[in-house]
Design a protein around this motif. Structure first.
Motif, PDB file in Angstrom:
ATOM      1  N   CYS A  85       0.837  -1.159   0.086  1.00  0.00           N
ATOM      2  CA  CYS A  85      -0.026   0.078  -0.113  1.00  0.00           C
ATOM      3  C   CYS A  85       0.949   1.233   0.091  1.00  0.00           C
ATOM      4  CB  CYS A  85      -0.986   0.000   1.350  1.00  0.00           C
ATOM      5  SG  CYS A  85      -1.872  -1.625   1.510  1.00  0.00           S
ATOM      6  N   PHE A 129       0.457   5.093   1.603  1.00  0.00           N
ATOM      7  CA  PHE A 129      -0.324   5.871   2.400  1.00  0.00           C
ATOM      8  C   PHE A 129       0.444   7.275   2.748  1.00  0.00           C
ATOM      9  CE2 PHE A 129      -2.352   1.727   4.169  1.00  0.00           C
ATOM     10  CZ  PHE A 129      -3.368   1.723   3.319  1.00  0.00           C
ATOM     11  N   GLY A 141      -3.010   6.211  -1.531  1.00  0.00           N
ATOM     12  CA  GLY A 141      -3.702   5.206  -0.935  1.00  0.00           C
ATOM     13  C   GLY A 141      -3.962   3.945  -1.934  1.00  0.00           C
ATOM     14  N   MET A 173      -3.785   0.416  -3.109  1.00  0.00           N
ATOM     15  CA  MET A 173      -3.604  -0.672  -2.374  1.00  0.00           C
ATOM     16  C   MET A 173      -3.551  -2.056  -3.410  1.00  0.00           C
ATOM     17  SD  MET A 173      -5.707  -0.453   1.142  1.00  0.00           S
ATOM     18  CE  MET A 173      -7.324  -0.208   0.549  1.00  0.00           C
ATOM     19  N   ALA A 198      -7.740   3.475  -1.601  1.00  0.00           N
ATOM     20  CA  ALA A 198      -8.283   4.142  -0.349  1.00  0.00           C
ATOM     21  C   ALA A 198      -7.871   5.479  -0.098  1.00  0.00           C
ATOM     22  CB  ALA A 198      -8.113   3.183   0.842  1.00  0.00           C
ATOM     23  N   THR A 224      -6.154   7.790   3.328  1.00  0.00           N
ATOM     24  CA  THR A 224      -5.959   6.829   4.455  1.00  0.00           C
ATOM     25  C   THR A 224      -4.703   7.119   5.147  1.00  0.00           C
ATOM     26  OG1 THR A 224      -7.063   5.045   3.302  1.00  0.00           O
ATOM     27  CG2 THR A 224      -5.647   4.153   5.037  1.00  0.00           C
ATOM     28  N   TYR A 279      -4.364   5.178   8.520  1.00  0.00           N
ATOM     29  CA  TYR A 279      -4.279   4.144   9.269  1.00  0.00           C
ATOM     30  C   TYR A 279      -4.596   2.806   8.677  1.00  0.00           C
ATOM     31  CZ  TYR A 279      -4.816   1.079  13.505  1.00  0.00           C
ATOM     32  OH  TYR A 279      -4.399  -0.076  14.329  1.00  0.00           O
ATOM     33  N   PHE A 280      -4.138   1.628   8.943  1.00  0.00           N
ATOM     34  CA  PHE A 280      -4.675   0.289   8.472  1.00  0.00           C
ATOM     35  C   PHE A 280      -4.362  -0.830   9.269  1.00  0.00           C
ATOM     36  CE2 PHE A 280      -3.976  -3.646   6.262  1.00  0.00           C
ATOM     37  CZ  PHE A 280      -4.863  -3.613   5.296  1.00  0.00           C
ATOM     38  N   GLU A 281      -5.358  -1.594   9.649  1.00  0.00           N
ATOM     39  CA  GLU A 281      -5.132  -2.689  10.410  1.00  0.00           C
ATOM     40  C   GLU A 281      -6.106  -3.843   9.849  1.00  0.00           C
ATOM     41  OE1 GLU A 281      -5.093  -4.130  15.204  1.00  0.00           O
ATOM     42  OE2 GLU A 281      -6.050  -2.043  14.670  1.00  0.00           O
ATOM     43  N   THR A 339      -9.621   0.842   7.843  1.00  0.00           N
ATOM     44  CA  THR A 339      -8.851   2.119   7.475  1.00  0.00           C
ATOM     45  C   THR A 339      -9.342   3.238   8.088  1.00  0.00           C
ATOM     46  OG1 THR A 339     -10.016   2.368   5.362  1.00  0.00           O
ATOM     47  CG2 THR A 339      -8.271   0.992   5.435  1.00  0.00           C
ATOM     48  N   THR A 385      -9.081   7.759   8.486  1.00  0.00           N
ATOM     49  CA  THR A 385      -8.671   9.178   8.229  1.00  0.00           C
ATOM     50  C   THR A 385      -8.459   9.923   9.555  1.00  0.00           C
ATOM     51  OG1 THR A 385      -9.410   9.402   5.842  1.00  0.00           O
ATOM     52  CG2 THR A 385      -8.640  11.543   7.112  1.00  0.00           C
ATOM     53  N   PHE A 434     -13.540   6.113   9.543  1.00  0.00           N
ATOM     54  CA  PHE A 434     -13.149   4.686   9.403  1.00  0.00           C
ATOM     55  C   PHE A 434     -14.104   4.080   8.471  1.00  0.00           C
ATOM     56  CE2 PHE A 434     -15.660   4.543  13.222  1.00  0.00           C
ATOM     57  CZ  PHE A 434     -16.369   3.344  12.977  1.00  0.00           C
TER      58      PHE A 434
END
Length: 584
Positions: A347, A349, A354, A356, A372, A375, A377-379, A389, A391, A402
């Motif tokens: 990805c 970011f 963004g 992916m 995305a 973005t 944050y990603f987990e 994801t 902002t 999210f």
């Protein structure tokens, strides 16, 4: 985990493995909130947080969460919704938990004032399993770099970095130091995953021009000559080591803040491979530029590196540091494996758009490609088939939100907060164990991959199967005016108006005048060029004549001239004749 056959995240009837009580936490200007999945509804929780909720730390098994809200530091049991420890520590800025949730560590800024004498401990270790009114251990740590204790996975040993010494404690007995490592200077200590035999990695920075180095030890044998593996560096500002799941292999990231060659604004990063078998090799990268990320696969002994100037390269390496697969070049800066290690996302970011791409880590085939935007944050969820994801502030303070996605790019849930609300952190509640690997969706076909690539614009009329032009040309037949080379010529049988004849004469006159002006301009340019050439030649001849006069004066004064100077004086008569011709 529960097995359910349903129309799953990928849009067809398949078996999906999911945790019965999947939850995630949000932290923002409205405090701490808990949501359930797949309902994605906020549930009532015991979190007694203010809007100043400054830090959150979740345990590895997802049972306990430590929260500091600027007034108190509390430890909660997430699933039971109850407070298990409350500390009156309003200035706490950082918290950490031990692997088995037996202890919590708090850090506050070190200060000296009227109420706080010098050397007052700012790091405190509190027991969760056996709560007490006072911390079981405390010490001074001014910096936030490696401020916490480092435990082994089974909490048998824990290490504390103390200036030029690393202290080890056994079975959480902080009354005595079980073992020590002493050097002239220590820049960092790393405790790899895994149990017996235990290992410790040590980073010793450069001292008075000497080389910096990283050494890997087996616990207990800490003499300088007892290192299992050793790697030295000519000059380095910081070192980080990323170990694989078993702790047998590690990637050393040795970084310089300034690239002296001037090729990179981001400094320079060199990568090295180290192992408990004594290997210590440099990882050779075939493209210049920064190293953005290096991550181990959680389920197998291979790792991915993103490196080189944008678009960067993405390559898979084995434990022999050989490239086993190349994903090509693109705009990436993050490598994101799901917990089971059977899928990975590459990805871009932050300051990238963004983009992916997701791959099957076994076949290395692309599963999906989408974007995305915004973005930060990603987990991955513990189930490994969906991810969240966000902002978030302060990276982006507007339009905080999210989203929950599946691997094929379908948005399963989208939540946008109000304009006056900020979202700071997102976190899935960890699973006590790694759940079974989720099913992998079908990879993209060649047609889908081609369709995902940006295409050049083509007008609708030139697209295959596209809309045809609806406007038709009108056939005027012989009524069309006779136009040739931009000049109107009337038909012999047609009557032409006086205005048309007048306009025609104007166009012809303008064309004739333009031709005359062009010829005049060319003649003037030629004459100017001839004059410039004659004046230039005359100037050079006069310069030579002046030099001859100077030589004659030197000869009259008795100076002996060289042969070439005498020959130059002999050309005076011819020089004067040429000057006279040019001055006519």
């Amino acid at each position: 985990a529960v097995v359910s056959t349903q129309s799953g995240h990928y849009g067809r009837g398949i078996q999906i493995l999911f945790e019965p009580f999947t939850m995630f936490i949000t932290r923002g200007s409205e405090g701490l909130k808990k949501y359930t999945y797949p309902e994605c509804k906020e549930v009532s929780a015991v979190f007694q947080t203010t809007k100043r909720c400054s830090t959150v730390c979740m345990s590895q098994n997802g049972e306990v969460i430590a929260v500091c809200d600027g007034e108190k530091t509390r430890v909660y049991n997430i699933r039971a919704d109850k407070v298990i420890l409350e500390l009156d520590r309003p200035r706490t800025m950082l918290v950490a938990l031990s692997p088995y949730n037996t202890h919590v560590i708090t850090w506050k800024q070190y200060v000296v004032d009227e109420n706080t004498p010098a050397n007052t401990p700012n790091v405190e270790v509190w027991s969760i399993s056996e709560p007490q009114d006072t911390p079981v251990y405390s010490y001074v740590k001014r910096s936030q770099v490696q401020w916490e204790l480092l435990w082994t996975e089974d909490e048998k040993y824990c290490a504390r970095l103390c200036n030029a010494e690393v202290q080890f404690f056994l079975n959480n007995d902080f009354t005595k130091v079980e073992s020590r490592i002493q050097r002239d200077k220590i820049g960092g200590v790393f405790v790899p995953p895994g149990t017996n035999p235990y290992h410790v990695a040590l980073y010793v920075p450069s001292i008075k021009g000497s080389h910096a180095f990283v050494q890997l030890y087996c616990y207990g044998a800490f003499e300088k000559t007892a290192a299992i593996a050793n790697r030295s560096f000519a000059k380095v500002d910081s070192v980080d080591i990323k170990f694989n799941k078993t702790g047998k292999y590690g990637i050393i990231m040795a970084a310089n803040d300034v690239d002296k060659s001037g090729t990179s604004y981001y400094g320079q990063t060199l990568l090295y491979f180290i192992s408990t078998r004594g290997e210590s090799n440099q990882i050779i990268l075939d493209k210049n530029g920064p190293v953005y990320s290096a991550q181990w696969n959680p389920s197998r002994d291979e790792f991915i590196i993103l490196y080189g100037f944008m678009p960067c390269k993405a390559a898979v390496y084995n434990t022999k540091c050989d490239v086993i697969h190349n994903f090509g070049e693109n705009h990436y800066n993050e490598i994101l494996f799901n917990p089971q290690g059977n899928m990975v996302g590459l990805c871009g970011f932050g300051n990238l758009r963004g983009k992916m791409k997701f791959y099957d880590t076994t076949t290395k085939k692309m599963l999906s490609e989408f974007t995305a935007s915004d973005t930060t944050y990603f987990e991955w969820a513990p189930s490994g088939d969906i991810f969240i994801t966000g902002t978030l502030s302060p990276r982006l303070r507007q339009d905080n939100e999210f989203k929950i996605w599946n691997v094929k790019g379908k948005i399963l849930h989208h939540h946008r907060v109000d304009k006056d609300v900020q979202l700071w952190q997102l976190k899935w509640v960890n699973s006590p164990t790694v759940l079974p690997a989720p099913p992998i969706p079908a990879p993209l076909t060649s047609k889908e991959i081609a369709a995902a690539k940006p295409q050049a614009y083509r007008p609708p009329s030139s697209r295959s199967g596209g809309p045809q032009a609806t406007r038709k040309l009108i056939d005027h037949g012989s009524n069309l005016p006779n136009v040739n080379d931009g000049v109107y010529k009337p038909h012999s049988g047609n009557q032409v108006s006086k205005q048309a004849l007048k306009n025609q004469r104007k166009r012809e006159n303008r064309a004739a005048n333009k031709a005359t002006d062009a010829a005049t301009t060319d003649s003037k340019d030629f004459q100017a060029a001839v004059v410039d050439e004659r004046e230039k030649k005359l100037k050079n001849l006069k310069k030579k004549y002046t030099q001859i006069q100077k030589l004659k004066a030197q000869q009259d004064s008795g100076k002996v001239l060289e042969k070439n100077q005498i020959d130059k004086i002999s050309t005076e008569k011819e020089l004067l004749e040429e000057i006279a011709k040019l001055e006519v």
